[in-house]
Scaffold this active site. Structure first.
Site, short mmCIF file in Angstrom:
data_model
loop_
_atom_site.label_atom_id
_atom_site.label_comp_id
_atom_site.label_asym_id
_atom_site.label_seq_id
_atom_site.Cartn_x
_atom_site.Cartn_y
_atom_site.Cartn_z
N LYS A 1 3.07 -5.67 0.67
CA LYS A 1 4.33 -5.35 0.56
C LYS A 1 5.38 -6.45 1.31
O LYS A 1 5.89 -7.49 0.81
CB LYS A 1 4.71 -3.84 0.71
CG LYS A 1 4.20 -2.99 -0.22
CD LYS A 1 4.93 -1.59 -0.03
CE LYS A 1 4.56 -0.86 -1.38
NZ LYS A 1 3.34 -0.12 -1.85
N ASP B 1 -5.05 0.96 5.76
CA ASP B 1 -4.22 0.09 4.42
C ASP B 1 -2.86 0.13 5.25
O ASP B 1 -2.02 1.37 5.14
CB ASP B 1 -4.58 1.17 3.49
CG ASP B 1 -3.62 0.69 2.43
OD1 ASP B 1 -2.80 -0.22 2.45
OD2 ASP B 1 -3.57 1.30 1.14
N TYR C 1 5.44 3.61 -14.26
CA TYR C 1 5.26 5.08 -13.74
C TYR C 1 6.37 5.91 -14.50
O TYR C 1 7.08 6.77 -14.08
CB TYR C 1 5.68 5.52 -12.31
CG TYR C 1 4.91 4.72 -11.37
CD1 TYR C 1 3.24 4.92 -11.44
CD2 TYR C 1 5.53 3.74 -10.32
CE1 TYR C 1 2.59 4.30 -10.65
CE2 TYR C 1 4.23 3.34 -9.56
CZ TYR C 1 3.18 3.46 -9.63
OH TYR C 1 2.29 3.04 -8.56
C1 LIG Z 1 1.95 -0.14 -2.45
C2 LIG Z 1 0.70 0.17 -2.00
C3 LIG Z 1 -0.40 -0.28 -2.11
C4 LIG Z 1 -0.69 -0.87 -3.57
O1 LIG Z 1 -0.19 -2.48 -3.37
P1 LIG Z 1 0.50 -3.16 -4.78
O2 LIG Z 1 1.21 -4.53 -4.18
O3 LIG Z 1 1.44 -2.21 -5.45
O4 LIG Z 1 -0.68 -3.40 -5.51
C5 LIG Z 1 -1.66 -0.10 -1.46
N1 LIG Z 1 -1.69 0.75 -0.53
C6 LIG Z 1 -0.54 1.22 -0.06
C7 LIG Z 1 -0.43 2.21 1.17
C8 LIG Z 1 0.93 1.11 -0.65
O5 LIG Z 1 1.85 1.73 -0.44
#
Ligand SMILES: *Cc1c(COP(=O)(O)O)cnc(C)c1O
Length: 400
Positions: free
Chosen positions: A250, A223, A6
């Site tokens: 995460k 998600d 980024y």
């Molecule tokens: C960070 C994030 C992702 C992507 O995860 P990565 O491990 O960086 O690929 C997907 N969805 C949400 C809501 C996120 O915050």
């Protein structure tokens, strides 16, 4: 040469060089910094956690990785079983991958194939939210809605199979009216949209989404890559409204290693469980179910359960509300607080130029983006440390 994320490599300011990290602190050669970002919201137990360190080293002594193609091992199975019993309802079927983006891809593929396996070929479309962020791979970019991250996608023009709506119940109802025959899923970051600007919205939207998904036979995907493991003050938002597919990432490994899970309900899994080989889920990241990551995740969940983390997060939220009460400034558009997340939205990105260096001098690492100055601290933070993070945020405006 290291290519940073980024960033315009030509004009970026040099990143801080980290030489050590422990608890909530990052160490540079000459400064000790509270990490108010938790390394992209993942390091919930802090750095160099002895329990996580031990779990990792113990597994290294056995084996670090074997693939799940034709092989199996206890760490991956134990984690799948643990998640199945720990997550609400019948979210029991756990598919691992190496990052949140890939886990969202898997969820979207699952939702599409769920209908294909049942002979419904017209269910090609995704309903998603404005300002959504679901990752940086191509389909997750399409489901996302933020040109600041995904402008490259404009080369293809708008995706005809993705529809974006605001987080308003009327828009939700209208979209189901209009698109329900072609939708396979509604995907949302529940309650808190992270990378799209720490936007918070009401549970009633998700409750209505659940009703409409049931009414029209559309799969609901949460998600929770960012919101999972307590960030909203709830263990998972899925504890309040149950999705058909839940995506975790995460904080899954306590922020030690990249790993993620796409967890399907029994109903979703049943559409794949068949004598027909074509009905299999044809996906398999090389490092899925990595033994080190799975051992870390098991240890991290145990810390979360035994360490009364929801209480810690409640305290973080209460302290944040107390410290930010009455804070207002002409350059501040809104202050938003939910669980372990606080965001100060300013009127213009230029307002935050120089903030990172200002915070560094005060012993806080921060990484504001666009109009958003935020903190998502490790849950083990002490009250005086959290107060320092918040004081630093407020102090920036005192001089303006
Ligand atoms: C960070 C994030 C992702 C992507 O995860 P990565 O491990 O960086 O690929 C997907 N969805 C949400 C809501 C996120 O915050």
């Amino acid at each position: 040469m290291l290519w940073y994320p980024y960033e315009q490599m030509k004009t970026m300011s040099p990143p801080y060089e980290i030489v050590d990290a422990e608890g909530v602190y990052l160490y540079t050669k000459d400064q000790k910094l509270i990490d108010s970002v938790s390394s992209w919201w993942s390091v919930i137990h802090g750095y160099k956690n002895p329990v996580l360190d031990r779990a990792l080293v113990d597994q290294v002594g056995k084996f670090s990785h074997v693939m799940l193609g034709g092989l199996s091992h206890a760490p991956a199975r134990d984690l799948a079983d643990k998640l199945a019993s720990w997550l609400p309802g019948d979210l029991d079927c756990c598919f691992f991958s190496d990052s949140g983006s890939v886990a969202v891809e898997v969820a979207l593929k699952m939702a599409l194939q769920y209908y294909l396996n049942q002979g419904q070929t017209g269910r090609t479309d995704i309903l998603a939210l404005e300002h959504a962020y679901h990752g940086d791979t191509f389909k997750t970019m399409a489901a996302g809605d933020d040109p600041d991250y995904h402008f490259v996608l404009q080369a293809y023009g708008p995706d005809p199979h993705v529809h974006h709506i605001p987080t308003e119940i009327s828009a939700l109802e209208e979209a189901f009216q209009r698109y329900h025959q072609t939708l396979n899923c509604l995907i949302v970051e529940p309650l808190l949209q992270g990378a799209g600007g720490m936007r918070m919205y009401d549970l009633s939207f998700l409750q209505r989404a659940r009703e409409l998904c049931d009414q029209y036979g559309v799969l609901l995907i949460f998600d929770e890559v960012a919101t999972g493991f307590g960030r909203t003050g709830h263990r998972f938002v899925a504890d309040l409204v149950q999705p058909d597919i839940l995506v975790l990432g995460k904080a899954l490994t306590g922020g030690y290693l990249g790993h993620a899970a796409t967890v399907a309900s029994r109903k979703v899994f049943a559409a794949f469980y068949d004598d027909n080989p074509d009905h299999a889920l044809m996906h398999g990241p090389t490092f899925m179910g990595n033994a080190l990551a799975c051992r870390l995740a098991l240890a991290s969940i145990q810390l979360f359960e035994e360490g009364n983390y929801l209480e810690k997060i409640r305290t973080i939220e209460a302290v944040t509300r107390r410290e930010m009460a009455g804070f207002a400034h002409p350059l501040v558009r809104e202050v938003r607080i939910l669980g372990g997340c606080v965001c100060v939205e300013v009127t213009d990105p230029a307002v935050l130029a120089g903030y990172q260096a200002f915070a560094y001098e005060r012993g806080v690492f921060s990484r504001p983006f666009l109009n958003y100055l935020y903190a998502m601290v490790p849950y083990i933070i002490q009250e005086e440390e959290l107060v320092r993070v918040l004081e630093t945020m407020k102090a920036w405006f005192a001089r303006r």
